[in-house]
Write an enzyme that holds these catalytic residues in place. Sequence first.
Site, mmCIF file in Angstrom:
data_model
loop_
_atom_site.group_PDB
_atom_site.id
_atom_site.type_symbol
_atom_site.label_atom_id
_atom_site.label_comp_id
_atom_site.label_asym_id
_atom_site.label_seq_id
_atom_site.Cartn_x
_atom_site.Cartn_y
_atom_site.Cartn_z
ATOM 1 N N PHE A 121 0.881 -1.233 0.004
ATOM 2 C CA PHE A 121 -0.060 -0.158 0.038
ATOM 3 C C PHE A 121 0.876 1.298 0.039
ATOM 4 C CE2 PHE A 121 -4.394 1.201 0.619
ATOM 5 C CZ PHE A 121 -4.992 0.158 0.298
ATOM 6 N N GLN A 242 -7.197 14.851 3.369
ATOM 7 C CA GLN A 242 -6.370 13.942 2.227
ATOM 8 C C GLN A 242 -7.281 13.874 1.008
ATOM 9 O OE1 GLN A 242 -6.104 9.371 3.014
ATOM 10 N NE2 GLN A 242 -4.021 10.274 2.865
ATOM 11 N N HIS A 244 -8.028 11.617 -1.947
ATOM 12 C CA HIS A 244 -7.706 10.359 -2.665
ATOM 13 C C HIS A 244 -7.287 10.157 -4.073
ATOM 14 C CE1 HIS A 244 -7.454 5.891 -3.431
ATOM 15 N NE2 HIS A 244 -7.588 5.613 -2.089
ATOM 16 N N LEU A 254 -14.806 5.632 -4.295
ATOM 17 C CA LEU A 254 -13.554 5.376 -4.144
ATOM 18 C C LEU A 254 -13.087 3.977 -5.214
ATOM 19 C CD1 LEU A 254 -10.994 6.134 -2.642
ATOM 20 C CD2 LEU A 254 -11.703 4.224 -1.219
ATOM 21 N N GLU A 257 -6.677 2.066 -3.280
ATOM 22 C CA GLU A 257 -5.331 2.115 -3.546
ATOM 23 C C GLU A 257 -4.852 0.524 -3.472
ATOM 24 O OE1 GLU A 257 -3.403 4.871 -0.763
ATOM 25 O OE2 GLU A 257 -1.570 3.862 -0.674
ATOM 26 N N ARG A 288 -0.296 9.392 -0.799
ATOM 27 C CA ARG A 288 -1.707 9.913 -1.467
ATOM 28 C C ARG A 288 -1.437 11.126 -1.715
ATOM 29 N NH1 ARG A 288 -6.346 6.711 1.837
ATOM 30 N NH2 ARG A 288 -5.718 4.466 0.950
ATOM 31 N N HIS A 355 -11.078 12.800 0.805
ATOM 32 C CA HIS A 355 -11.315 11.302 1.453
ATOM 33 C C HIS A 355 -11.319 11.247 2.823
ATOM 34 C CE1 HIS A 355 -11.041 7.167 1.221
ATOM 35 N NE2 HIS A 355 -9.776 7.039 1.615
ATOM 36 N N ARG A 400 -2.194 11.002 5.978
ATOM 37 C CA ARG A 400 -2.399 9.574 6.572
ATOM 38 C C ARG A 400 -1.980 8.602 5.468
ATOM 39 N NH1 ARG A 400 -6.545 5.519 5.934
ATOM 40 N NH2 ARG A 400 -7.828 7.068 4.714
HETATM 41 C C1 LIG Z 1 -14.771 4.485 0.605
HETATM 42 C C2 LIG Z 1 -13.543 4.696 1.824
HETATM 43 C C3 LIG Z 1 -12.804 3.811 1.764
HETATM 44 C C4 LIG Z 1 -11.674 3.531 2.935
HETATM 45 N N1 LIG Z 1 -10.701 2.561 2.863
HETATM 46 C C5 LIG Z 1 -10.020 2.393 3.852
HETATM 47 C C6 LIG Z 1 -8.955 1.305 4.177
HETATM 48 O O1 LIG Z 1 -9.135 0.402 3.322
HETATM 49 N N2 LIG Z 1 -8.325 1.100 5.185
HETATM 50 C C7 LIG Z 1 -8.142 2.199 5.893
HETATM 51 O O2 LIG Z 1 -7.406 2.204 7.044
HETATM 52 N N3 LIG Z 1 -9.089 3.241 5.866
HETATM 53 C C8 LIG Z 1 -10.008 3.413 4.839
HETATM 54 N N4 LIG Z 1 -10.629 4.246 4.638
HETATM 55 C C9 LIG Z 1 -10.993 5.246 6.128
HETATM 56 C C10 LIG Z 1 -11.694 4.591 7.191
HETATM 57 O O3 LIG Z 1 -12.597 3.657 6.608
HETATM 58 C C11 LIG Z 1 -12.487 5.744 7.962
HETATM 59 O O4 LIG Z 1 -11.438 6.832 8.504
HETATM 60 C C12 LIG Z 1 -13.099 5.008 9.189
HETATM 61 O O5 LIG Z 1 -13.766 3.940 8.756
HETATM 62 C C13 LIG Z 1 -13.998 5.822 10.153
HETATM 63 O O6 LIG Z 1 -14.268 5.049 11.080
HETATM 64 P P1 LIG Z 1 -14.884 5.790 12.330
HETATM 65 O O7 LIG Z 1 -15.395 4.715 13.604
HETATM 66 O O8 LIG Z 1 -14.082 6.953 13.105
HETATM 67 O O9 LIG Z 1 -16.379 6.414 11.794
HETATM 68 P P2 LIG Z 1 -17.321 5.822 10.825
HETATM 69 O O10 LIG Z 1 -17.296 4.393 10.376
HETATM 70 O O11 LIG Z 1 -17.609 7.043 9.684
HETATM 71 O O12 LIG Z 1 -18.949 6.019 11.660
HETATM 72 C C14 LIG Z 1 -19.206 6.884 12.253
HETATM 73 C C15 LIG Z 1 -20.360 6.657 13.056
HETATM 74 O O13 LIG Z 1 -20.929 8.006 13.699
HETATM 75 C C16 LIG Z 1 -22.345 7.885 13.789
HETATM 76 N N5 LIG Z 1 -22.651 9.319 14.090
HETATM 77 C C17 LIG Z 1 -22.270 10.297 13.288
HETATM 78 N N6 LIG Z 1 -22.879 11.383 13.832
HETATM 79 C C18 LIG Z 1 -23.781 11.105 14.653
HETATM 80 C C19 LIG Z 1 -24.533 11.808 15.525
HETATM 81 N N7 LIG Z 1 -24.830 13.067 15.464
HETATM 82 N N8 LIG Z 1 -25.540 11.058 16.278
HETATM 83 C C20 LIG Z 1 -25.173 9.675 16.393
HETATM 84 N N9 LIG Z 1 -24.285 8.950 15.574
HETATM 85 C C21 LIG Z 1 -23.638 9.747 14.750
HETATM 86 C C22 LIG Z 1 -22.624 7.263 12.177
HETATM 87 O O14 LIG Z 1 -23.835 7.036 12.498
HETATM 88 C C23 LIG Z 1 -21.725 6.324 12.274
HETATM 89 O O15 LIG Z 1 -22.261 4.920 13.251
HETATM 90 C C24 LIG Z 1 -12.002 4.534 3.821
HETATM 91 C C25 LIG Z 1 -12.474 5.648 3.637
HETATM 92 C C26 LIG Z 1 -13.631 5.623 2.871
HETATM 93 C C27 LIG Z 1 -14.612 6.822 2.780
#
Ligand SMILES: Cc1cc2nc3c(=O)[nH]c(=O)nc-3n(C[C@H](O)[C@H](O)[C@H](O)COP(=O)(O)OP(=O)(O)OC[C@H]3O[C@@H](n4cnc5c(N)ncnc54)[C@H](O)[C@@H]3O)c2cc1C
Length: 589
Positions: A121, A242, A244, A254, A257, A288, A355, A400
């Site tokens: 990666f 970032q 992407h 997306l 990568e 990236r 991203h 990142r």
């Molecule tokens: C398309 C895509 C592909 C990616 N691929 C990778 C990868 O391969 N490897 C990697 O390391 N990273 C990857 N990333 C980055 C990574 O996936 C994210 O940074 C990470 O999953 C975020 O996780 P989180 O638990 O912080 O939040 P999220 O998974 O975004 O969850 C947020 C949560 O908060 C809740 N929430 C938000 N606001 C409120 C509110 N006001 N009240 C109640 N609930 C709320 C939502 O309902 C949700 O449950 C990718 C990101 C994207 C967008």
Amino acid sequence: MPKSLPVRRFDAVIVGGGGAGLRAALQLSKAGLNTVVLSKVFPTRSHTVAAQGGISASLGNVQEDHWNWHMYDTVKGSDWLGDQDAIEFMTRRAPDAVVELEHMGMPFDRVESGKIYQRPFGGHTAEFGKRAVERACAVADRTGHAMLHTLYQQNVHAETQFFVEWAALDLIRDSEGVVIGVIAMEMETGDVFVLHAKAVLFATGGAGRIYASSTNAYMNTGDGLGMAARAGIPLEDMEFWQFHPTGVAGAGVLITEGVRGEGGILLNSDGERFMERYAPTVKDLACRDVVSRAMSIEIHEGRGVGKNKDHVLLKVDHLGAEKIMEKLPGIREISIQFAGVDPIKDPIPVVPTCHYMMGGIPTNYHGQVVMAKGDDLEAPVPGFYAAGECACASVHGANRLGTNSLLDLVVFGKAAGDHMIDYIKKQGTHRELPADVGEKTLARLSRLENQTNGEEVSEVRNDLQRCVQSHAGVFRTDALLQDGIEKINAIAERVAKTQIHDKSKVWNTARLEALELDNLIEVAKATLVSAAARKESRGAHASDDHPNRDDENWMKHTLYYAEDQHLEYKPVHTKPLSVEYIKPAERVY
Ligand SMILES: Cc1cc2nc3c(=O)[nH]c(=O)nc-3n(C[C@H](O)[C@H](O)[C@H](O)COP(=O)(O)OP(=O)(O)OC[C@H]3O[C@@H](n4cnc5c(N)ncnc54)[C@H](O)[C@@H]3O)c2cc1C
């Protein structure tokens, strides 16, 4: 009036059911604490489900690897803005964190010997930058999906309570600044509650929706940051977003990568593999920010592809149908659906797309939210924790590395959970709620109820997204950013006067979108104000007026205070936990 809000009591309230929230909740529920997870969507629909490429850990299952190589890559990737104590903490724990997920039942792909499959990666190298290394542990191109479902199942088993389709609206801090709960709305009924807790964790994910073109889910509106900012907590390093390199041109969806990890290459309109010029060693697998800038330059200099010469091509057909079907099935589906292209035969049109948010709510590596208090620049805010993309620990600094986010979620989700357990056990009963609890939230809601002849939420949101897209994109200038601040402040005034036509209570998504806009605008303002002040180029913040990194003046974290839009700075942590400081060097790949 506020006293009439119904109150529910818990030991711990976790806002967010993505990877970070679920990992923390698991820790708390297993310790027997009364824990609730709130989520705007069913937990397994959180954005984590969309993560494709993998989760990093120096398991060395394919080639020799070490956590200190991973640490070095992360520090270098961060362009020396990452805090080295937090980076050591995360990269050292990575192998255990991944093995733990595996033991929970996460169905990783396997190598011949039966060990977890790993792919290369961007920015992940062996021997401190000598060559690319296979460090991304993957479940085909659906790693986040597998991880989120595994964590959800574990939480069901541990009897975590879920408030599904609930939106937290504001943070509750008492007169001493201690965090003791949130104000939240049940979307099904529109009823507002006080969720009273001994500790609160924000795991609300990213805020990519401040940009017009984004890989992020529609729900990624930065609610945690908005709530923290309204409660007087600063936001850290918000200039670093970032891009992407490979969002599907025109759609934003997306293309991982991992496609380049498996051997995909980028081509310009001359059919040239241009990354050979920008990053001779690792080429298409450079970081990236490096690849996104190279693509932007190619497009800017007229070597873009398509009718408007506004994108480049990602070629994968040379990998062969069998490998594409086995390792990248989701990508093939996305390409067919969103670009009308079958990558087995034709290249995918791609363009840099917003991203990931490197900045966020400032925390230490225990997940405690920190802010200045007296002489202490990083005093914990009692009762308040953050983890995942909404938090800034800061392990990602100015840029990142791919697959370091899924790792961040589980490492800091668990660490925050552990710290909360200790903190909650030391608390006696719940602290008293302030007399005016919920008043400000109710005022916001009643403003929306009574506003007539205001603008549509969608109109203002579109303007906000276009403003951030054009004023805080891949390349920035002083004039562009300054102009952007004026524009976003004017948009903020319009945000305060939006109107919703549907005033019903049950499942009123119009009201929710209006409330989300209050958070988007906080994030957008923080982004422009922080970016305009940083007079250098570092990681994802690339300024045409200040093209070089300036360690002497700018190796420091930005802190944005919403109330009067003023900025403060704090030093980068240069003391790792056990190893030597990794000194700044030029970032070449
Ligand atoms: C398309 C895509 C592909 C990616 N691929 C990778 C990868 O391969 N490897 C990697 O390391 N990273 C990857 N990333 C980055 C990574 O996936 C994210 O940074 C990470 O999953 C975020 O996780 P989180 O638990 O912080 O939040 P999220 O998974 O975004 O969850 C947020 C949560 O908060 C809740 N929430 C938000 N606001 C409120 C509110 N006001 N009240 C109640 N609930 C709320 C939502 O309902 C949700 O449950 C990718 C990101 C994207 C967008």
